[in-house]
Design a protein around this motif. Sequence first.
Motif, PDB file in Angstrom:
ATOM      1  N   LEU A 290      60.170  45.532   8.070  1.00  0.00           N
ATOM      2  CA  LEU A 290      61.374  46.136   8.239  1.00  0.00           C
ATOM      3  C   LEU A 290      62.271  45.895   8.117  1.00  0.00           C
ATOM      4  O   LEU A 290      62.948  45.519   7.416  1.00  0.00           O
TER       5      LEU A 290
ATOM      6  N   THR B 151      79.566  43.606   5.816  1.00  0.00           N
ATOM      7  CA  THR B 151      80.855  44.091   6.513  1.00  0.00           C
ATOM      8  C   THR B 151      81.413  43.995   7.565  1.00  0.00           C
ATOM      9  O   THR B 151      81.693  45.101   8.310  1.00  0.00           O
TER      10      THR B 151
ATOM     11  N   THR C  48      79.980  43.986  10.531  1.00  0.00           N
ATOM     12  CA  THR C  48      79.615  44.791  12.253  1.00  0.00           C
ATOM     13  C   THR C  48      78.401  43.451  12.062  1.00  0.00           C
ATOM     14  O   THR C  48      77.715  44.010  10.994  1.00  0.00           O
TER      15      THR C  48
ATOM     16  N   THR D  44      74.166  53.937   2.714  1.00  0.00           N
ATOM     17  CA  THR D  44      75.976  54.532   3.700  1.00  0.00           C
ATOM     18  C   THR D  44      77.184  54.194   3.261  1.00  0.00           C
ATOM     19  O   THR D  44      77.656  55.050   3.401  1.00  0.00           O
TER      20      THR D  44
ATOM     21  N   GLN E  16      65.822  41.836   4.699  1.00  0.00           N
ATOM     22  CA  GLN E  16      67.261  42.320   4.463  1.00  0.00           C
ATOM     23  C   GLN E  16      67.684  42.101   5.072  1.00  0.00           C
ATOM     24  O   GLN E  16      69.218  42.187   4.310  1.00  0.00           O
TER      25      GLN E  16
ATOM     26  N   THR F  15      64.177  53.691  15.253  1.00  0.00           N
ATOM     27  CA  THR F  15      65.375  54.473  14.404  1.00  0.00           C
ATOM     28  C   THR F  15      66.834  53.655  14.230  1.00  0.00           C
ATOM     29  O   THR F  15      67.288  53.933  12.877  1.00  0.00           O
ATOM     30  N   TYR F  16      67.146  52.962  15.307  1.00  0.00           N
ATOM     31  CA  TYR F  16      68.291  52.284  15.218  1.00  0.00           C
ATOM     32  C   TYR F  16      68.153  51.567  13.961  1.00  0.00           C
ATOM     33  O   TYR F  16      69.139  51.194  13.168  1.00  0.00           O
TER      34      TYR F  16
ATOM     35  N   ARG G 224      66.978  52.927   0.830  1.00  0.00           N
ATOM     36  CA  ARG G 224      67.288  53.028   2.255  1.00  0.00           C
ATOM     37  C   ARG G 224      68.482  53.399   1.106  1.00  0.00           C
ATOM     38  O   ARG G 224      68.905  53.142   0.953  1.00  0.00           O
ATOM     39  N   PRO G 225      69.545  54.980   1.669  1.00  0.00           N
ATOM     40  CA  PRO G 225      70.466  54.987   1.171  1.00  0.00           C
ATOM     41  C   PRO G 225      71.709  54.219   1.599  1.00  0.00           C
ATOM     42  O   PRO G 225      71.502  54.068   2.658  1.00  0.00           O
TER      43      PRO G 225
ATOM     44  N   LEU H  80      69.859  49.119   9.129  1.00  0.00           N
ATOM     45  CA  LEU H  80      69.962  48.478   7.719  1.00  0.00           C
ATOM     46  C   LEU H  80      70.823  49.557   6.332  1.00  0.00           C
ATOM     47  O   LEU H  80      71.323  48.793   6.368  1.00  0.00           O
ATOM     48  N   ALA H  81      70.867  50.344   7.138  1.00  0.00           N
ATOM     49  CA  ALA H  81      71.176  51.537   5.974  1.00  0.00           C
ATOM     50  C   ALA H  81      72.834  51.160   5.984  1.00  0.00           C
ATOM     51  O   ALA H  81      73.889  51.024   5.094  1.00  0.00           O
ATOM     52  N   LYS H  82      73.431  51.672   7.219  1.00  0.00           N
ATOM     53  CA  LYS H  82      75.177  51.077   7.039  1.00  0.00           C
ATOM     54  C   LYS H  82      75.022  49.521   6.963  1.00  0.00           C
ATOM     55  O   LYS H  82      76.485  49.624   6.951  1.00  0.00           O
ATOM     56  N   GLN H  83      73.863  49.162   6.346  1.00  0.00           N
ATOM     57  CA  GLN H  83      74.743  47.714   5.706  1.00  0.00           C
ATOM     58  C   GLN H  83      75.052  46.566   6.739  1.00  0.00           C
ATOM     59  O   GLN H  83      75.851  46.029   6.071  1.00  0.00           O
TER      60      GLN H  83
END
Lengths: 337, 337
Positions: B134, B59, B61, A49, B138, B106-107, A46-47, B112-115
């Motif tokens: 998923l 992050t 976040t 971001t 992580q 999706t969310y 997963r890239p 996850l992609a947004k770390q």
Amino acid sequence: MVTIKDVARRAGVSITTVSHVINQTRTVSGPLRDQVLQAMQELGYRPNTLARGLRRGETSTIGLVIPDNSNPYFAELARLIEDQGFNHGYSVILCNTDDNPVKERTYIEALLAKQVDGILFIPTGKQTQPLAELIHPQVPVVVLDREAPDLDAPVVLADNVNGGLEAVRYLLALGHRRIACITGPKTLAASLGRLTGYRQALEEAGIAVQEAWIQPGNFRVQGGEEAMRQLLTLDPPPTAVFACNDVMAIGALRAVRTAGLTVPGDISIVGYDDIEIASAVIPALTTMAQPVTEMARQAVEQLLGLIHAEGQPAARPERTLLPARLVVRDSCQRISS
Amino acid sequence: MVTIKDVARRAGVSITTVSHVINQTRTVSGPLRDQVLQAMQELGYRPNTLARGLRRGETSTIGLVIPDNSNPYFAELARLIEDQGFNHGYSVILCNTDDNPVKERTYIEALLAKQVDGILFIPTGKQTQPLAELIHPQVPVVVLDREAPDLDAPVVLADNVNGGLEAVRYLLALGHRRIACITGPKTLAASLGRLTGYRQALEEAGIAVQEAWIQPGNFRVQGGEEAMRQLLTLDPPPTAVFACNDVMAIGALRAVRTAGLTVPGDISIVGYDDIEIASAVIPALTTMAQPVTEMARQAVEQLLGLIHAEGQPAARPERTLLPARLVVRDSCQRISS
DNA sequence: GCAGTTTTGGCAAACGATTGCTGTAAATAA
DNA sequence: TTATTTACAGCAATCGTTTGCCAAAACTGC
């Protein structure tokens, strides 16, 4: 964390190639692309971001700065905005200012630091000047629900004046002449606008507004109840009341009932906002519905417009006024006498 | 954008030094530090949290995955969580799943992609298994308000069984014997738990539950109204009703009034949730208040705990059950006959 | 004065992506 | 066959930070 490098190694290609198949940004031969896709699949890649955002200078994230998302009106707005954002591939960071300028500023700074692509902003107050400098060259902003004169950003507003006007016109059309108004906090433009509409409507009808008809409320149940109690002491009492929001209207309902009178038999009431519970109280409340859906749509669209137009001629910021809609239920009656 | 490099140049030092004064991560001599601070001031420098996050692997976040923030209960929860986050220096990304597993997934992927450093998660359904894979290695997760058996994450729950139990015990204490229950959707644990509490309470009191007393509702006004109408057709009708949420209780109120009876004169009603409007309807609703504040506090604290314990022994995930609180108002009465 | 210690501050390598530039092989044209 | 174009991929710089490592300067004690 599995990175692009891992994928590249596994697929036996360079990270350049992997990047290009991810973003479809240049042609990659069939077999190689398949290898890459498979490697991504297998590794659950997963890239990141953050890295992407750093490089590309964008984050697909917008900030939503709102007074209090537990207020039903703002909750609805937030919901719709989040929806719109999702549909366009943006995440939204939620910020509750509590109408506190200090929190407001702190949040804005945090959002800027987080490199959000844009900010949707319901300002707390009038001191928008310091924020203007803060925000200005940095990030696109759309102001929502309240004015922010210093900000030269597009504004999306509900038309409170016309809303008040329509509400009272409706009461007038039912034959009412002694129409009172329960207002909200004097500092809120929403409240002021609705009051203005009230005055205009009476003026149109050639009715002199009596100042005793205008009772200050606070946008809360208590305030509405109290105000209504006051109104009932007038002689003659009003036959109809325009409450500047539904919550106060419900308070007013209560006061009327407590006084042994009925709505709409003795007094007609119209509220404002059409909150969910408005249709559930007895009698179901006639009220002005806010154009929340439209507001959210417009606001997000304008913001995305600004984001994508980055560095363009910068058209003069628009000012969008959206009309409220009268929802007739059971709390108003044609006057009999 | 003004970067750390600009600050360094302006202050005549290396970026290393600037970084260290920003983070207070090693001693910098007085004069140099002042130069740096001044340069930052003058340039209006704000560290880019993307770059920082990339480097530091965090992050500040967290993601909040929630069914629908326009539902007053979730709105309140979201508000309190956002508050807690803010107090600890975390931003929250708002995600409305609409109870749709596809959106949910999706969310989560987006988060996850947004770390994000952690996820606060109100699951939509029971299929938490795919999400488990998923999420698992992580990112820290705390599950809120509903169970997610596959997730082996801490869970923070309201104790619906005991809530229902207490509500009905209260009615029993008032002398009621024929006590009905208006339930919510059968798929929701909240609804089921409250119903269980109801059954337990009656059992405790040695009262045989009549199945006709249990009316299915849907957590909405309409449903409550309908269910109450049904109950009123029983012979003998119940003298008290436990509605599994306030919104349905309000519907029930409506139905009782429509039938020409009164609350609490003829029928006592207790609701659940203590939504804001509960105190405003007439009669003011006696209800079970959810421990939202405590839930938000616990959830955020546990999440931050996990975040900071990253890579530690990983204690067995806790399961926190928080008690509801009875709020007595005007909708219940000691039975007279 | 000198070795040893403590302060102090800079260089440069990460973090994980994107992208301009360059290089090779294959396809086409002459 | 050679020259030219096209298709395909990789190198390495870059985004804005943080931080391990090292070096110079300033002290210390004798």
